[in-house]
Design an enzyme around this catalytic site. Sequence first.
Site, PDB file in Angstrom:
ATOM      1  N   ASP A  63      13.701  15.214  70.875  1.00  0.00           N
ATOM      2  CA  ASP A  63      13.244  14.097  71.179  1.00  0.00           C
ATOM      3  C   ASP A  63      12.882  14.106  72.589  1.00  0.00           C
ATOM      4  O   ASP A  63      13.464  14.794  73.629  1.00  0.00           O
ATOM      5  CB  ASP A  63      14.360  13.042  71.294  1.00  0.00           C
ATOM      6  CG  ASP A  63      14.887  12.754  69.901  1.00  0.00           C
ATOM      7  OD1 ASP A  63      14.298  13.070  68.982  1.00  0.00           O
ATOM      8  OD2 ASP A  63      15.725  11.945  69.839  1.00  0.00           O
ATOM      9  N   LYS A 107      20.023   1.952  81.621  1.00  0.00           N
ATOM     10  CA  LYS A 107      19.250   2.431  80.599  1.00  0.00           C
ATOM     11  C   LYS A 107      17.951   1.844  80.182  1.00  0.00           C
ATOM     12  O   LYS A 107      16.745   2.296  80.128  1.00  0.00           O
ATOM     13  CB  LYS A 107      20.113   3.127  79.520  1.00  0.00           C
ATOM     14  CG  LYS A 107      19.229   4.143  78.433  1.00  0.00           C
ATOM     15  CD  LYS A 107      20.050   4.703  77.566  1.00  0.00           C
ATOM     16  CE  LYS A 107      19.159   5.442  76.544  1.00  0.00           C
ATOM     17  NZ  LYS A 107      19.775   5.975  75.106  1.00  0.00           N
ATOM     18  N   ASP A 152       8.344   9.347  69.940  1.00  0.00           N
ATOM     19  CA  ASP A 152       8.357  10.569  70.690  1.00  0.00           C
ATOM     20  C   ASP A 152       9.860  11.428  70.259  1.00  0.00           C
ATOM     21  O   ASP A 152      10.357  12.110  71.036  1.00  0.00           O
ATOM     22  CB  ASP A 152       8.568  10.299  72.391  1.00  0.00           C
ATOM     23  CG  ASP A 152       9.784   9.230  72.178  1.00  0.00           C
ATOM     24  OD1 ASP A 152      10.401   8.694  71.272  1.00  0.00           O
ATOM     25  OD2 ASP A 152      10.191   8.862  73.390  1.00  0.00           O
TER      26      ASP A 152
END
Lengths: 379, 1269
Positions: B826, B898, B1089
Site C-alpha cells: 500500500d 488520520k 493505491d
Amino acid sequence: MLALRINRCRCSHASRTLARTYSTESSIPALPPGAKWKVEFPIQNTLRRERPVMHNPESAREVARSFLSKPAIADGGKIVIEAFPGPGALSRAMLELPESKLSKLIILEDDPVYLNGLKPLEEADSRVKVVPMSGHVWDTYTHLEEHGYLEGLKPQPIEGPIPNLHFVAHLPQSVKGEQLIAQLFRCIPEQSWLFQYGRVPMSFLLNNLMYGRVTARPKAKARCKLSVIAEACAEVEDAVDPEMLAPYEEHFYPLPAASGIQKPSTKRVGQPMHAITATPYSEQVIQRGEIDKWDYCLRRLFVLKTTPLKTALSSLAPGATSLLKDLTSGGLPSSQRVNVAKTIKDLTVADWTLILRAFNNWPFRPEDLMITDGFKDSE
Amino acid sequence: MHDFLRRRSEYTILPTPVPEDSTDETRLLFTDSTSQDLVAVMEACLHNLHDVPRAKQIFEGLRQSGRGDKLIDARLYNHFISAYIEMATSKDSAHRAVWLEDAWALYNDMEQSREHIQPNANTYALMLIAWLRFNPDTPNGVNLGSDAHDPISLLRNIIHRQIAPALVVSDRAFTTDEEATEAIKALSRAAVQMGLSSVVNELGLADSLGRQQDDPLENVPEAVPVVKVKTLPDIEVKRAEDGSVTALEPHAPIKLEGEVPFNLETLRRHLGNVILHRRILAEDVGLRQRLLEQSVYNVAVERMKRQAELFDQLGLPKQGLHSTDLKTWMWHWHVKLESRIEAEIKNLEIEERIIDRLKRKHKDHVQLTPLLNLLKPEKLSLITILEVMHLHGSGGVQDGMKTARALLSVGRAVESEIKAEMAKKHNVPLPTAASVGDGNVFSSVGYRELHDQRVAARKLIEDAEDWTNAEWTQLVRVKVGSFLVDCLMDVATVQRSMKDPRTGEIIYEEQPAFFHSYEYQRGHKLGVIKFNPAVAERMSKDPIAETLHPRHLPMLVKPKPWLSYNNGGYLYNRTWAMRFKESREQELYLRHASDAGRLELVFAGLDVLGSTPWKVNRRVFDVVLEVWNSGKRYPKIPPAVPDEPEPERPPNMEFDNKAKAVYIERQKAWQQAKASNHSDRCSVNYKVEIARAFLGDTIYFPHNVDFRGRAYPIPPHLSHIGDDLSRGLLLFGEAKPLGARGLRWLKIHLANLVGYDKASFDERVQYVHDHLDDIYDSAERPLEGRQWWTKADDPWQCLATCIELRSALESPDPEAYECALPVHQDGTCNGLQHYAALGGDAVGAAQVNLAAAERPSDVYTYVAQMVEQSIQADLERGDKAPHYAKLLAGKISRKVVKQTVMTTVYGVTFIGARDQIERQLKDRGDIPPEECWLAAAYLAKKVLASIGDLFTGAKEIQNWLNLCARLIAKSIPQDRLISAFQAETAGTPKRGKRSSQPRWKKEQMTSVVWTTPLGLPIVQPYRAVKRKQVMTSLQSVFISDPNVPSTVNAAKQASAFPPNFIHSLDATHMMLTALECRSQGLTFASVHDSYWTHAGSIDQMNAIIRDTFIALHSSDVLSALAQEFRERYANYKVPLSALTGAAFKHLKLNPEQLDISPEDIEALSDESVVRAAEAEEQAEESQALLGDEDDADVELAADAEAADAEGEGKKPKKKRAKSAPKAKDRKSKEEIEKRLEGKFVNLVDVLPPLPEKGKFDVKAIKDSLYFFS
C-alpha cells in the site's frame, strides 16, 4: 376587571394613558432607544439574528397587558415564565403591571449579551428572577421546579380552572423555533411540561409564516400537522391587532439584513409579526398517551396534503387502505363516517379523531411510530 | 516507458457544449433526446420486422432533418436494407417491387455517400442476396431497371472499396449455406468475366475453407493415432490502416478435398482466426458464461415454478400467499404480473393508436408498445420483480428504494435485456484478450500492434452484431419502468397474520408487498417504494443469489477485451469502459479518444485487471458459513437477531420531557442500529450466496474506470474492492511457490493486517514470530480457539493469512509452498506522495516515505505531534490559554488526525475536517460529548494549519490547480462570445421575460478537461443541475437529462480539480504498474493505491511500482498539464470580472500589465449580477465537494404540489441588473470585438505560472523500502 380589560383592548388611547400611569410607579432601568441597539446588542451570530424581539416600549406595553389579562384567573397575580426575551423590552412592559396582575416574572435567557439588559431588572424589582438558561431546553424547566422558582404556584387539574401560571415567548425564527412551538402544543394532551400544573396559557410573538401554520383552518393552504394539533388542543386568539405591530422595523429588533441571498424571504427576519395567546381546552380530544399516534398519522398523511384521503391512506403504512372500511362503512351513523374524498388539508379535527380511532383499532398498525427519517445513518 | 510518458500527448479536443437555446452548428455534436427516443422506437419497429413501414417513416424523417446524424451509421442502413429485403421475401411479398426499390435506392444512396455513409461487406452481401433472390431470371424476379446492380457491378464496387470478396461471401447476411455457395458462384462468374484472377482464387479459397472439416481434437495435447491431415493453406493477410482486411492471398495451391459439404459457420470461424491471428474462444469454455448471461430470467422463472410445483406434489397445503417463503411469493407475483402486463400492453396499444392520430401530442409522449413488445410479458414480469427486489435498501432507504431510481433501473434492465437478446441472435465469435506480454506496449510499434489488434477484433464483432446503438433516453426508461412497477405494486400482495391484541385470535390481512410513500431527506421530500415488513424480513434470510442478474456477478470466463469505449467486459450485457456521471460530454470525449486510437493502454490495462483469475477461499468460506448460519455476531458479520437491548422506558417520562427526549434519542439510535444491522445482514447474505455459487470455479472481475480513470471491478457485491469479508473470501486463481522472500512477505502481510504496520519490516516479521502460537490457534480452531484473528484490523483477511502461513510452515518445504493468497503493498498516504513528487518537495517527501529511511515514517503521527506542540504553545499562555487547549492536551493521537490528513489532499474543507475530528473525539470517550463539537472546531484549525506547514509544496500545487480550474470554468470560447453578443444585439426580447443576465453568462459552459499520461481524456462533469419533471402514475419524478447541456458549476469545477487531478495520476500509476506486471508475468490486482500480487512476486512488483512511479513523475506532469491547457484553451476568453478580488491577488496580476484600464474593471465589477453570482459561488464552495460521491443522478420531489412549494425558493433569482453595454453601440462585429477588448482577456494570458519545483529527485524512491509497503 373584566369590563376594564375589554375597554383597554378596544381603545388604544385609553390604554396608552393607563400604561403611562404604571410607568411612573416603577423604577426600572430603561433600555437604550431602539436605534442604539445595534451598538449595545450587536448581532454577531446567526442565533441572535434569528430571534426577533420587541424594542418599542409602547407596543411592548400593549402586548404585555393583553397577554396577562386574558384569560383571567380567579385571584392574585400571575407567575409568568418568559422565554427568549432579548434585552427585555417586553419584560419591562410586563413589570409595569401591578402585583395583582403579575406576581412573579421568571426570565429565561442564555445569551450573555442580552443578559446585560436583563440583569438590572432583578435588582430593580423583587418579582424578577433571571435564569441564564435557554427556554428551548427541557432541563431549564426541571431546573425551575427543583430550585423553587415556582413557589406560590397553585396547580389545577387539566379540566379545572386556569392556573396562575402563564408562558410568554418570542418565538425564534428558525427550525428550532418551529420545533419548539410544535412540541409545546403536543405537551398539552400529554399533560407534560408546564401542563402538569393545569391549562397553562401560552402567549407567543411569532412571524407571519408560523402564525399562518398555527391558525390555519381546514382548506387553508397553510394547514399542516401543527394546525390540527393546535386546533384540537387549545383556543388560539390574537392578543393584539397585527396592524399594531407593523411595520416590523418600528417594533422589532434585529433589522432584516440589507440584501441577503441565503434564504427565501419568508424565512428571514423582518416579516409581519403577530401576538397570540393559546389557552388549552378543559376537554381534550386527544387522549393522554395517544399523541404519538396522532403525530404519526398526521405526519404521514400531510406529506400528501392535496391528495384525497382514500388515495393517501395507502402511504400511511403497508396495507393501510383496509382502514377505509372503518371510515366509510354503511353501518356507522353518518356522524361517524368520514368523507374520504376530502383532501388531507380539508379534514377537520372531527375527521381526524375518527381516522385515529380506526388506526387504533387496526391490528396491523405499525408498532414503531418513532419519528425517524427513514434513511440510514451514513447517508 | 519513460519515452512513452514524455511523448507529446495527443489531446482529444472537442468544442465546448453550447447552451440549450443556441442554434449553433456544434449543437449537433450532441444529440437531442427526442431524436434519441425516435431512434429507439425505430429500432424496436425494425426488430423481427415488427413494423417496418413505421420504422421507415421515422428513418426518413431523421435523414431529412439531419438530426439523427450522430446516431446513425452504416449498420443501421444495412439493417434497413435487410428489413426491406425480408419484407419483399416473406412478410409483404405482395408489394415486393416497392420494397426492393427501397432497398436498392438506399444502397445507391450509400454508394454515392450522400450522408457520409458508405457500404461495407454486409451491405454488399445483402445486395448480393437481393440480386440472387429477385433478379429477373428467377421465378420471383422483379425488373427494377438501372437501380439494381448485377454481380459484376457489385464486385466492381467491392473492389473499389478495398473489401475482400471473401469477407462478403462469409458475411452474416447469409443465413443458409446454399445462398452463400450461390453468392460465391455468382461473384466468381463475375470475376472471371472481369478477368480478375486473384479474386477468383480468393473466392475459391473461401469455398475450400468452408469445406474444411473442423478437427475436434485440435486442442488435445495427447498423441491421437488417427488424425485427419490438415491442409490449411498458408494465407497472407493484407490489411488497411484501420486493421480491416483488404486482401487474403493463398500461398499454396488449394487442394479441394472430397465431398465435404460447404458450411458457412466453418468458413467464418476460419476467417476469424486468420484475421485475428489467434484462437477464438472455444465454445465450451464460454458456454456456462453464455448461459449465465443469456438465460438468467429463464432460469429464475424455472426455479420459482419448480418450487411451487414441489409444494403441490408434496401435498403441502396450498399455502400460496400464506407461505412466508420469498421464492413462493415471487412466483405468485410473477403469475399475476405476467397476465397483468399482457393485458395492460393491449390497453396501451389501443391508447397509443388513438394518441397517434391526434394532431397535438404531449411533448413527453413516447410510444412504449413497440419497445415493450420486444420482450415477452413473462420476461418483463421477471425483470420487474427481480430488479425491484435487488434495489432493496439502496440509496440509504431503509427497506425500500427511491422511486426514481427504481423506475430508471427497471427501465434500464428492460433496455439491456432487449440489447442482449438482439446480440445473441447471431452467433457472435468472441476474441480473447490482446496479449499484452507479446511486445513492449510502450514502444510505438507495440502500441500500434495493440491498436490494430483491437480495431480488427472490434470490426469483427460489430459486423456480426445487429445495429443496437439506440440508447434509450432517461424519459423512456422512466416511462417503461413506471408502467411495469405500477403493475407490480398493484398485483403483488402478501398475507400477514397478527394476533388481535383485543380478542387474542389470529387475523389475516392481505397487504400489498410494496407500497409507495414519502420520506424527508435533508428537508427534501423524496418518493420511495417500501417493502412490506413481512417481505423485508425475508430479505436477510432467504437465499437470494438467484435473484441477481449476471451483471452483478463475477464472470466464469475472461471478460471480453475492451474493443471500444462501449464494448467489452460482459459478453452480452453492454458495459461502458467508463462510468459516466450523467455527462454526455464525458461519453463524447471517450468515444472520440477511443476512435482515434488514444486509449489503447487504458483498454489494455483494464484487460489485464479483468483477466486476473480468482477463486473463492474455501477454508475461509466454511468459517464464514458456519458463523452466518449460527446467527452470531462476528467481525463484519452482523447477528441474525440484533443483540443490543432495547432502551428502557424511564418511569418518569410521562411528565418529564427531558427524560422523554433522552429516551426518544436512545430509542432512535437503537432503531437505526437495528435497521443498519438488517441491511448489513442483507448485504452479507449476497456475498455469502455468491461465494457459494462460485465455489470451485475460477472467476474473473471485468473492470471499468470512473471518470478520473480509477479502475473498479464491475460486479458490485463480491469483489476484491469490497470490505474485509469480501477480500478474505477471495484468493488468486493460481498458486505460486513462496520462496524465501515470499515467506517473509507473507509474515509482513500478516502483521500489516493485524494493524502492526508502523514498525520496520524486521520488527513486523519478529511480531509474527512472537505470535505464532496465536496464529496457529486461529488457523486450526478459528471458531473454537482463542480467536486471536478477530481482534485484527482486518480480521477475515488476517484469518486467511493465518491459514496460509500455518500451511506453509507445516509443509515439508515452506519455501516451496504454493500460495494463492494476494499480498498487498500500500502507498503510504498516496495522494501526498504524488503531491510531493510533483513539487519536488523534500520535506513532504520524507514524511510519506519517498525518501529512503531506516524506518517507515508515519505522517499521521507527525502531524499529531505538530498539533500537540501547538496546543502546548497555547497552554503556555497560562490563564489566557483557550479552554480547549486544556481539555485536549495529551489527547491528540494519530487516529484523531488520520482521516483529516488523508483527505486534505483530496480537498477536505474546514467543515469536513471538523466533522471528521468530532467523530474521532467522540469515539475516544474521554471528552464530554457536549464539548466535542467546539473542541473539534478548535482542533480542525490546528490540524489544517499543521498540514499546510508540513506540505507547503502540496499546498502551492493545489492552489495552482484550483486557480487554473477557476479561470477555465469562467472562460468562453471566442467564437461563442462573439455570437453571444451578436445574439444579444439581434434578438428581440421575447415577452420581456428574458433573463436579465448578460448573454455571455449563459455561455460559461467550459468544463475542465485534461489528458492523463496514458491518453485518457478526463472531463469534469460539474454543471448546473437541470431536472425535468416526468409525470408517472406513482408520483412525478425529476430526472436529469444528460442531453441538455447547462452552464458549468465554476466553484465545484475549481474545488474538485486538485483531487480529481491527483486521482487521475494515481490511476495512471496503477495502470502502468498493471501493464508492466503483465509483461513480466506477474499476477496483479489493485484497490486504487493498494497493489496486490503473489507473495513470491512482491520484490519484483515493488521494483515495478517504483519504476513506474519514477517514469510517471520524470515526465514533468505539471508542465505537460500547463502546456495542454495552453493548447486546449487557446481561443478562450475570461471575463475580467472573474479576476477581481482574491483571484487577482493570487495571480499577482495588475491591470496595467494586461493593458486594461481601471475604469473597465470598475464597470464590470460593478455589475450586481457578477457580485451576486460570486457571492453565491462562495457560499456553495464550502460544501462543493460534499456532494461528490452522492448519487446525485436522481432526486425527486413528490407531487406537483411539492414542486410548486419548492419552486418558490429554487427559481433562478431574477436580478434586474443593468447590463453594462448600451443598445446604441451594439452594432457590428468589429465594434463588439472592440468593446470586448476591455472586458475579456485571453485565458492563456492569465494562467498563473507553475509553482517552482523543489530539489527532491523522485529517483530516490528506488532506495525507499517503505514507499509502498
